[in-house]
Design an enzyme around this catalytic site. Sequence first.
Site, PDB file in Angstrom:
ATOM      1  N   GLU A  81       0.801  -1.217   0.000  1.00  0.00           N
ATOM      2  CA  GLU A  81       0.000   0.000   0.000  1.00  0.00           C
ATOM      3  C   GLU A  81       0.837   1.271   0.000  1.00  0.00           C
ATOM      4  OE1 GLU A  81      -2.400  -0.671   3.467  1.00  0.00           O
ATOM      5  OE2 GLU A  81      -4.019  -1.573   2.303  1.00  0.00           O
ATOM      6  N   GLU A 112       7.578 -22.093   7.437  1.00  0.00           N
ATOM      7  CA  GLU A 112       8.034 -21.239   8.527  1.00  0.00           C
ATOM      8  C   GLU A 112       9.022 -21.942   9.450  1.00  0.00           C
ATOM      9  OE1 GLU A 112       5.157 -21.329  12.278  1.00  0.00           O
ATOM     10  OE2 GLU A 112       4.150 -20.515  10.521  1.00  0.00           O
TER      11      GLU A 112
END
Length: 271
Positions: A81, A112
């Site tokens: 953004e 992960e």
Amino acid sequence: MADESITESESSYNNLENMSVRQLLDSIHEEDRKVLPAVQKAIPQIEKLVIQIAERVMQGGRLFYVGAGTSGRLGILDASEIPPTFGVDYGVVVGLIAGGDRAIRKAVEAAEDNAELGWQDLLEHQINKLDTVIGIAASGRTPYVIGAVRKSREMGILTACITNNPASELARQVEFPIEVIVGPEFVSGSTRMKSGTSQKLILNMITTTLMIKLGRVKGNRMVNMQLTNQKLIERGTRMIMHELGLDEAKSRELLLVHGSVKKVLETYKPE
């Protein structure tokens, strides 16, 4: 051994399936109310970090977020953004997630758990000592994230973290640990809830403050926003009308010629 961390602890609520819709909504909201005070306590540490990041970005450095699951997705959301909002290049703030881009929509099994992959992902971006790495992990124990910040710090790169457990391994590995203790989740262990909300708030604070200090905002307006749709063109037109006192047609024309509100304000000379 059982995990005794706060993020994995039992909810304050039980028998959720027996609650009415209103009871569920009110209870979730009541838990969410605990997030803002927890974030407020972390502001002094966030302040120190942002000052350090700004110094580096002004010299050409970048900001990297490293996370897995919800935390990784929130980092990518914030990073994506920044260019349209503030008109900077997409490489200034970068979000990395365990398992790569395909993990944004679907979980990638065991990604992960690899302590080497985070640093490898950073190397693909030619990371250097002007950059900053922020590891995001509610639990504070995600190997992908810990491995990335540990190696970054060894290489002289500024490191920080956002976590929702106190005294975590992740916090021990960075120079600027940001610990936001929001308490047990409404659904036990579901850190997409309060923990994720706190992380999003802090990411907003970091990048918005950073962009303002970099001169990407004038007054309170996004004068460097990218004109990617009609709504933003109209918003930019109104900004120019407000700042220069011009009519709508002239303001729009100038905006489309120069490409940003800031450029119009810097170059416009009354006839």
